[in-house]
Every structure is written in C-alpha cells, then in structure tokens.
Design a protein around this motif. Structure first.
Motif, PDB file in Angstrom:
ATOM      1  N   VAL A 121     -10.654  -1.390  -8.619  1.00 45.15           N
ATOM      2  CA  VAL A 121      -9.405  -1.979  -9.113  1.00 45.15           C
ATOM      3  C   VAL A 121      -8.285  -1.224  -8.410  1.00 45.15           C
ATOM      4  N   ALA A 122      -7.605  -1.891  -7.497  1.00 49.39           N
ATOM      5  CA  ALA A 122      -6.628  -1.185  -6.665  1.00 49.39           C
ATOM      6  C   ALA A 122      -5.366  -2.022  -6.489  1.00 49.39           C
ATOM      7  N   PRO A 123      -4.257  -1.363  -6.150  1.00 48.60           N
ATOM      8  CA  PRO A 123      -2.986  -2.079  -5.981  1.00 48.60           C
ATOM      9  C   PRO A 123      -3.068  -3.119  -4.860  1.00 48.60           C
ATOM     10  N   ASP A 124      -2.316  -4.216  -5.017  1.00 50.38           N
ATOM     11  CA  ASP A 124      -2.338  -5.277  -4.003  1.00 50.38           C
ATOM     12  C   ASP A 124      -1.502  -4.926  -2.775  1.00 50.38           C
ATOM     13  N   ARG A 180      -0.284  -8.594 -12.852  1.00 49.12           N
ATOM     14  CA  ARG A 180      -1.308  -9.546 -12.419  1.00 49.12           C
ATOM     15  C   ARG A 180      -2.562  -8.778 -12.072  1.00 49.12           C
ATOM     16  N   LEU A 181      -3.685  -9.360 -12.358  1.00 49.38           N
ATOM     17  CA  LEU A 181      -4.975  -8.765 -12.012  1.00 49.38           C
ATOM     18  C   LEU A 181      -5.876  -9.892 -11.540  1.00 49.38           C
ATOM     19  N   ASP A 182      -6.285  -9.875 -10.262  1.00 45.62           N
ATOM     20  CA  ASP A 182      -7.069 -10.975  -9.705  1.00 45.62           C
ATOM     21  C   ASP A 182      -8.299 -10.467  -8.969  1.00 45.62           C
ATOM     22  N   ALA A 183      -9.421 -11.133  -9.231  1.00 44.33           N
ATOM     23  CA  ALA A 183     -10.655 -10.801  -8.498  1.00 44.33           C
ATOM     24  C   ALA A 183     -10.470 -11.162  -7.027  1.00 44.33           C
ATOM     25  N   VAL A 184     -10.973 -10.317  -6.133  1.00 48.46           N
ATOM     26  CA  VAL A 184     -10.915 -10.595  -4.695  1.00 48.46           C
ATOM     27  C   VAL A 184     -12.296 -10.357  -4.098  1.00 48.46           C
ATOM     28  N   TYR A 198     -10.964  -5.997  -7.729  1.00 50.06           N
ATOM     29  CA  TYR A 198      -9.785  -6.643  -8.306  1.00 50.06           C
ATOM     30  C   TYR A 198      -8.541  -6.040  -7.687  1.00 50.06           C
ATOM     31  N   LYS A 199      -7.574  -6.906  -7.353  1.00 53.83           N
ATOM     32  CA  LYS A 199      -6.266  -6.382  -6.927  1.00 53.83           C
ATOM     33  C   LYS A 199      -5.288  -6.517  -8.078  1.00 53.83           C
ATOM     34  N   CYS A 200      -4.401  -5.553  -8.155  1.00 56.66           N
ATOM     35  CA  CYS A 200      -3.469  -5.464  -9.280  1.00 56.66           C
ATOM     36  C   CYS A 200      -2.054  -5.338  -8.736  1.00 56.66           C
ATOM     37  N   SER A 201      -1.115  -6.027  -9.393  1.00 60.13           N
ATOM     38  CA  SER A 201       0.272  -6.008  -8.915  1.00 60.13           C
ATOM     39  C   SER A 201       1.013  -4.732  -9.315  1.00 60.13           C
ATOM     40  N   GLY A 202       0.381  -3.877 -10.099  1.00 58.68           N
ATOM     41  CA  GLY A 202       1.079  -2.701 -10.631  1.00 58.68           C
ATOM     42  C   GLY A 202       0.840  -1.424  -9.858  1.00 58.68           C
ATOM     43  N   LYS A 210      -5.504   1.773 -16.190  1.00 54.79           N
ATOM     44  CA  LYS A 210      -5.369   1.256 -17.557  1.00 54.79           C
ATOM     45  C   LYS A 210      -5.972  -0.151 -17.664  1.00 54.79           C
ATOM     46  N   LEU A 211      -5.687  -1.008 -16.685  1.00 53.36           N
ATOM     47  CA  LEU A 211      -6.232  -2.364 -16.714  1.00 53.36           C
ATOM     48  C   LEU A 211      -7.746  -2.350 -16.528  1.00 53.36           C
ATOM     49  N   ALA A 212      -8.234  -1.463 -15.653  1.00 56.80           N
ATOM     50  CA  ALA A 212      -9.686  -1.361 -15.449  1.00 56.80           C
ATOM     51  C   ALA A 212     -10.374  -1.014 -16.756  1.00 56.80           C
ATOM     52  N   VAL A 213      -9.866   0.018 -17.414  1.00 56.53           N
ATOM     53  CA  VAL A 213     -10.492   0.495 -18.653  1.00 56.53           C
ATOM     54  C   VAL A 213     -10.439  -0.582 -19.735  1.00 56.53           C
ATOM     55  N   ASN A 214      -9.315  -1.261 -19.854  1.00 58.47           N
ATOM     56  CA  ASN A 214      -9.112  -2.172 -20.980  1.00 58.47           C
ATOM     57  C   ASN A 214      -9.521  -3.613 -20.723  1.00 58.47           C
ATOM     58  N   LYS A 215      -9.390  -4.081 -19.470  1.00 55.50           N
ATOM     59  CA  LYS A 215      -9.629  -5.509 -19.213  1.00 55.50           C
ATOM     60  C   LYS A 215     -10.834  -5.778 -18.322  1.00 55.50           C
ATOM     61  N   VAL A 216     -11.201  -4.825 -17.451  1.00 56.85           N
ATOM     62  CA  VAL A 216     -12.338  -5.058 -16.558  1.00 56.85           C
ATOM     63  C   VAL A 216     -13.617  -4.553 -17.206  1.00 56.85           C
TER      64      VAL A 216
END
Lengths: 260, 260
Positions: free
Chosen positions: A37-40, A57-61, A70-74, A81-87
C-alpha cells in the motif's frame, strides 16, 4: 503441520512506481505474503503528516505479477492507517517495511522522512517495523547490494521480538562493498537552509528549499559515523518524544503565573 | 543601560487568522518583540512535513496593529525555516512559540501535530521553543484562562535555560478553573481509526479519516492524567528518536546475511 506464512505490509514515500519499493517487495516475497500500500506519487519530506481535511482514495493496481498492491492518494502514514483498517481488515501484519528510500534517512532526517514516519506508524499500530534507505537520490540508484541485508534484517525481526514501541531505522551507504552492520544511535545534526530566491513569470518572488546537512556530533557510535565508514547503520527508534532527563530540572523551576 | 527586548517568533498550524495565534502573540507582546510567520491556511496534522517539490511563498500581511506578520504557503515547519533564514536573516530569536492550537497535542498527537513540529523545528535550530494547545477544536474556543499560564511559562523559558535539544509541549484542559502546572511524560496511546466510507457524485468510493484516541497507559505521571485532573500538562520533549535502551538487545542479535 503447515506453518502460516508471515503477512508483510510494504510501504514507501517515493511512490508506488519507485524502483526502491520493487526491490523491497521482491526481497519480502522470500519471507512471506506481501501486500503493498503506497502513495500514488512522490511523498518525500511528508514526515508524520496525515490527511484530515480532504478525502482519501485507495485503488487496487496491477503492476508486478502476483503482488497485491494498492495506490493511495494520501501520505505514507495514511497508507499504513488505510492498510491496517481497510486492506487487512482485522488481520494484523507480522511485519511492516518501508522503502527502500531513494536518499538517506539518518540523523535528524528521521523526523522529515515519510519513509520513516510510515514505519513509525506501523510500530504505533503494534506491528514490528523497519524503514530502509539508501544514500542515493537518483531514480536509477543501485539497490542490488542492499538486497541480502534487507532480507537478513527483516528475517531477524520476524524471528526475534523487537521490544515494544520500538522499530528499526536502517540506512545503506552508497558503496558496493558493505562492511557489515553497526547498531547505532541517531547522530546530532541539522540542515542549514539556503532557500533559493526566484522570480515567477508574473514578477512575484518565491522560494525553493535547499540546504546542507551539518553534522554536530563527533561520536563514533552514530549512524553518520557508521555510514561514513562503509557500514549499514541500524538505529533502534522510538516514538516516545519525552525528554525524560529534563523532568527533574523542570520540577525545580518556579512557574510564577501572573494573575489574569 | 537599556536591555534589549527578547525577539520572539510566533507560529502555528491553524493558520495566520486563527483566534489561538492572536492570544499567543498578544501575550508575547508583554515579553518582547514579536514576529509572526504562520501558514496562510489550516495545516493541522501536517506533522514534520516540509515542502521540497514545489515553491514557497512568503508575504507580509497587516492584520493586527503594530505586529510584523508574514503568511507562508508551506507547512508549519517551512514557516520556521523561512523565518530563521529569510525573515530574521542571521538574528536569532530568543524564543519560538507555536499555537495556541485548537485541539490537544498530548500523548502520541505530538507526532501528527503541525503545532508541535514547528516548535520541534525551532529547537532543532537551537531556539528555546514551546508548543501550546487547548482541548477545544472549535473556532470560538475560549483561550482567556490560558493567558496567564502562556505568559508565565514563556517568561520562565526566557529566564532559565532549557537543556540543549529539548523544548516544551504545553497542553490546557478545557476547564475554567486550572489547578496549576504538572511536569509530565508523554502518555502511551494511539488512535483507533474508523475511516468513513463514502461514494462521490461519480460513483467512486472514497475514505475520510476519523477515529478515537485510545489511552494505553495507566501512569499517573502522564500528560493525559494531568489534563484529566484539571492541570496544565508540561512535557519536556526531544527530537532524538533513538531507543537507547534497545541498543544492547540489538547488539546481541546475530544478523545472518544471506550471500547474494
């Protein structure tokens, strides 16, 4: 009896297409099941920033074969945080690795670094975490000779327990013959800024941050000393920023609060 | 013999028009010559981020009578760097104060906080520095009862020498009757995130960061404990992130580096 493979979160601050993260995820594939899970885009110098005023935003690539990415806009910390909670959704990774950063994160750079802040966030979440960085800013930096160290250090962290609330800050010097590993403390130092002054096409002045790192520490037990001597520096890092040694002195101060 | 008035840099992360910075600069005017360099908009949660990939703007503004003020397009840490290098131009401020933040920066929040990171940057520059925060996020937060403490603590820092490489993290509880000051350590704790999931007008999913602070520390010497009991918490803070106590353990690990 089948042993479950360790679950490994890979993150960085140079963005999901940076060469450094490819080397890191390839090495981690030898050790476990990898999720990236890394920045876009580039997020260098973002420190421990989080995104609170706008959506994420969080999108599978699909970039590398057979890797869940997953790329993340943050920011890098948002990614963790998104990896732990949403992935991972409740599954807890066994390891969080960040990097390999294009550029050193030794000494005071630990504070400015998105790479290290992502690893710090992993540690705050209770995940054994490591940040890796190489002393080469260029896109085509040669990470090859870092590979065995990256894998070896990560394997040790998976095997041993890192003490609670600590993580590792690993930096590689830009030399092909690495002398080994040194356990170090963070060297004292700071950036002496220069700020280039320029004028835009509308005749308005602007500034561009630049500067030089100034070492203010002659210790031979520091990360800067190790790197200057061809060693891989490993600094155990924590997120308790209390200056515990200063508490007794402050307790001796008399705070005369003026009547309002 | 005339004594030269102390030179005081005022910064924040809520932006140059936030009510908290007005209270802070007014109190500092009792102690010295004030210069404000603050973000041109909200920069909460920016941590120790710096701007390296784009230009920075710095413009003089005339908001309050007789106060030298500049707004900056960058982060709180950028503000301190620009202040030191472009506003003071070689003169070194005697004090750097940041805030008063709308919202607490106790416990783990010290890492995410732009307010505290600005104060940390001041300390890195060798300036005695303090971050102030109040447990009230609202725009019309009542900072009045903080005033004598803000002035009293700043006066003490100007009078005594803060130990090298340390600064103060001062937090105010949201009560009108403050019981006094407690010198504390940073409480252990973290944010348990929730991330609200929403759908945009184009049917694409997005996330919004939210969450709850979870205290993981029963100590009675922490900032959280002090604040919960009506005291102003003062945590001496440092930017050496080395986990010194972990060095001996790491030296006992055997890092088997696989041959590449």
């Amino acid at each position: 009896m089948a042993t479950k493979k360790p679950l490994i979160l890979v993150v960085n601050d140079d963005g999901i297409t940076a060469p450094g993260i490819k080397v890191l995820l390839e090495e981690m594939q030898h050790l476990g099941e990898v999720v990236v899970v890394a920045p876009d885009g580039p997020q260098s110098g973002m420190g421990h920033a989080i995104t609170i005023g706008k959506p994420l935003r969080l999108d599978a690539v699909d970039i590398y074969p057979k890797v869940e990415m997953y790329k993340c806009s943050g920011t890098p910390v948002d990614c963790v945080k998104l990896a732990v909670n949403k992935v991972f959704k409740g599954r807890k990774p066994d390891l969080c690795v960040s990097g390999i950063n294009h550029g050193l994160n030794n000494s005071i750079n630990v504070l400015y670094s998105g790479t290290m802040s992502a690893a710090v966030e992993g540690a705050i979440e209770g995940i054994p975490s490591i940040g890796f960085s190489l002393d080469d800013f260029s896109y085509d930096a040669n990470f090859e000779y870092c590979r065995p160290y990256v894998r070896g250090i990560a394997a040790q962290v998976l095997k041993n327990d890192l003490p609670k609330h600590s993580l590792l800050n690993v930096n590689f010097p830009n030399v092909e013959k690495l002398k080994g590993i040194k356990i170090c403390r963070q060297a004292g130092g700071r950036w002496v800024e220069e700020f280039e002054e320029r004028v835009d096409p509308h005749q308005r002045e602007y500034f561009w941050l630049t500067g030089k790192f100034q070492l203010e520490d002659r210790g031979e037990d520091t990360d800067v000393f190790a790197l200057n001597n061809g060693y891989v520096s490993v600094v155990p890092t924590q997120f308790d920023m209390t200056a515990h040694h200063v508490i007794p002195e402050l307790n001796s101060w008399s705070f005369d609060i003026p009547k309002s």
